[in-house]
Write a protein that holds these residues in place. Structure first.
Motif, mmCIF file in Angstrom:
data_model
loop_
_atom_site.group_PDB
_atom_site.id
_atom_site.type_symbol
_atom_site.label_atom_id
_atom_site.label_comp_id
_atom_site.label_asym_id
_atom_site.label_seq_id
_atom_site.Cartn_x
_atom_site.Cartn_y
_atom_site.Cartn_z
ATOM 1 N N ILE A 55 0.876 -1.168 0.000
ATOM 2 C CA ILE A 55 0.000 0.000 0.000
ATOM 3 C C ILE A 55 0.914 1.219 0.000
ATOM 4 O O ILE A 55 1.908 1.265 0.739
ATOM 5 N N ALA A 56 0.609 2.202 -0.832
ATOM 6 C CA ALA A 56 1.488 3.363 -0.955
ATOM 7 C C ALA A 56 0.678 4.639 -1.161
ATOM 8 O O ALA A 56 -0.493 4.587 -1.555
ATOM 9 N N THR A 57 1.292 5.760 -0.873
ATOM 10 C CA THR A 57 0.709 7.059 -1.205
ATOM 11 C C THR A 57 1.544 7.689 -2.301
ATOM 12 O O THR A 57 2.779 7.598 -2.294
ATOM 13 N N VAL A 58 0.871 8.316 -3.253
ATOM 14 C CA VAL A 58 1.558 8.893 -4.412
ATOM 15 C C VAL A 58 0.777 10.113 -4.887
ATOM 16 O O VAL A 58 -0.447 10.148 -4.794
ATOM 17 N N ARG A 59 1.474 11.111 -5.360
ATOM 18 C CA ARG A 59 0.790 12.290 -5.898
ATOM 19 C C ARG A 59 0.062 11.925 -7.191
ATOM 20 O O ARG A 59 0.500 11.062 -7.942
ATOM 21 N N VAL A 60 -1.049 12.601 -7.425
ATOM 22 C CA VAL A 60 -1.830 12.333 -8.628
ATOM 23 C C VAL A 60 -0.990 12.659 -9.860
ATOM 24 O O VAL A 60 -0.515 13.792 -10.011
ATOM 25 N N PRO A 61 -0.757 11.690 -10.745
ATOM 26 C CA PRO A 61 -0.004 11.967 -11.975
ATOM 27 C C PRO A 61 -0.710 13.040 -12.808
ATOM 28 O O PRO A 61 -1.942 13.064 -12.885
ATOM 29 N N GLN A 62 0.058 13.922 -13.424
ATOM 30 C CA GLN A 62 -0.518 15.026 -14.184
ATOM 31 C C GLN A 62 -1.460 14.531 -15.279
ATOM 32 O O GLN A 62 -2.491 15.140 -15.560
ATOM 33 N N SER A 63 -1.123 13.396 -15.869
ATOM 34 C CA SER A 63 -1.942 12.882 -16.969
ATOM 35 C C SER A 63 -3.317 12.405 -16.512
ATOM 36 O O SER A 63 -4.212 12.191 -17.336
ATOM 37 N N LEU A 64 -3.503 12.236 -15.204
ATOM 38 C CA LEU A 64 -4.779 11.737 -14.686
ATOM 39 C C LEU A 64 -5.628 12.817 -14.024
ATOM 40 O O LEU A 64 -6.759 12.550 -13.604
ATOM 41 N N VAL A 65 -5.104 14.036 -13.909
ATOM 42 C CA VAL A 65 -5.837 15.116 -13.245
ATOM 43 C C VAL A 65 -7.173 15.360 -13.956
ATOM 44 O O VAL A 65 -7.242 15.459 -15.187
ATOM 45 N N GLY A 66 -8.237 15.420 -13.171
ATOM 46 C CA GLY A 66 -9.561 15.688 -13.717
ATOM 47 C C GLY A 66 -10.340 14.456 -14.117
ATOM 48 O O GLY A 66 -11.546 14.537 -14.349
ATOM 49 N N ARG A 67 -9.682 13.314 -14.189
ATOM 50 C CA ARG A 67 -10.389 12.082 -14.550
ATOM 51 C C ARG A 67 -10.966 11.441 -13.284
ATOM 52 O O ARG A 67 -10.560 11.758 -12.162
ATOM 53 N N THR A 68 -11.916 10.556 -13.443
ATOM 54 C CA THR A 68 -12.498 9.845 -12.315
ATOM 55 C C THR A 68 -11.988 8.416 -12.298
ATOM 56 O O THR A 68 -11.432 7.918 -13.292
ATOM 57 N N LEU A 69 -12.202 7.757 -11.179
ATOM 58 C CA LEU A 69 -11.777 6.364 -11.090
ATOM 59 C C LEU A 69 -12.527 5.493 -12.085
ATOM 60 O O LEU A 69 -11.984 4.522 -12.615
#
Length: 222
Positions: free
Chosen positions: A154-168
C-alpha cells in the motif's frame, strides 16, 4: 576509480553500518547501480563480494567524492550513524557537488534539523524505517510505502498530471498498472475513501494498493 554511469540513474550509499548495508543490498536486489562508500577498510572488505561496487574513502572530503565520480549519480544516501560530524560534513560535500537528491540518516531530532539546514532533501530515521522500505521510496516518486509480503504493498503517491480531472470510473478500462485506488486526499480537505465518481485532483494524493511492481509503475506515471 570512477563511476561507470553519468546518466544520474545510480545511487551512492555512504556508510556501511547495519542500515547502510541493508539499504545498499535492497537497492542492488532491485537491479539499481549502487556505489557503496565507507572509510573503514574492514567494512569495505566485508561487503565487497555482496555489493557491486564498494570503495574505501573519506566521504567528508569533496575531492574524494569527485574523484569517485559521485557527480554522475542522481541520488546519494548518507547512512552514517556513528558520527554526527561526519554525516553533516558528508551532506555538505554532496551539496557542494550539486547532487540532485540527498537522503541522510538522523540519530535525533536535533541531528535531523542540522541535516536539513545544511542541504539534505530527505531525512530518515532508521529506527523507524527499514532498508527495503527506504529503497522503494528512493527509487520512485512514492510519498510513502508499506510492504506487507513478497508481492503486495500500500502506498501514497501524488496524482499523476496525466490523470488530473479524470475519475476512477474513467480509469477502469486502463488496467495496465494493476493497482486499486482506495483513497484520495485533496489539498485543504480531509482524506476520503475512493468511489467510481472520485475525481483525481491537481496536487492531490492517492492511496493505492497492489503488487509491488504495479505500484512502482503507477507511481512513475507522468
Amino acid at each position: 576509480m570512477s563511476a561507470r554511469r553519468s546518466d544520474g540513474s545510480g545511487i551512492v550509499v555512504i556508510g556501511l553500518g547495519r542500515f547502510g548495508c541493508h539499504l545498499a543490498g535492497a537497492l542492488t536486489r532491485m537491479d539499481r547501480e549502487v556505489l557503496a562508500i565507507d572509510r573503514d577498510p574492514d567494512q569495505v572488505q566485508r561487503f565487497s563480494t555482496q555489493l557491486g561496487r564498494v570503495v574505501q574513502a573519506d566521504a567528508t572530503e569533496e575531492g574524494a567524492l569527485r574523484q569517485l565520480g559521485v557527480t554522475g549519480f542522481g541520488r546519494a544516501v548518507v547512512a552514517i550513524g556513528a558520527s554526527v560530524e561526519a554525516s553533516v560534513l558528508t551532506v555538505l560535500a554532496l551539496v557542494e557537488l550539486g547532487l540532485p537528491q540527498i537522503w541522510a540518516r538522523a540519530t535525533s531530532q536535533k541531528h535531523a534539523k542540522i541535516l536539513s539546514s545544511v542541504g539534505a532533501h530527505h531525512v530518515i530515521f532508521p529506527e523507524a524505517e527499514t532498508g527495503d522500505r527506504v529503497a522503494h521510496l528512493i527509487v520512485s516518486r512514492l510519498l510513502d510505502f508499506i510492504e506487507f509480503d513478497d508481492d503486495f504493498a500500500i502506498a501514497t503517491v501524488r496524482v499523476p498530471q496525466s490523470l488530473v480531472g479524470r475519475t476512477l470510473l474513467d480509469l477502469r478500462p486502463d488496467e495496465r498498472y494493476g493497482v486499486r485506488v482506495i483513497g484520495a486526499k485533496v489539498p485543504g480537505e480531509r482524506f476520503r475513501y475512493a468511489s467510481d465518481d472520485t475525481e483525481l485532483p491537481q496536487g492531490g494524493v492517492l492511496v493505492v494498493e497492489g503488487g509491488i511492481e504495479q505500484v512502482q509503475r503507477f507511481a512513475g506515471r507522468r
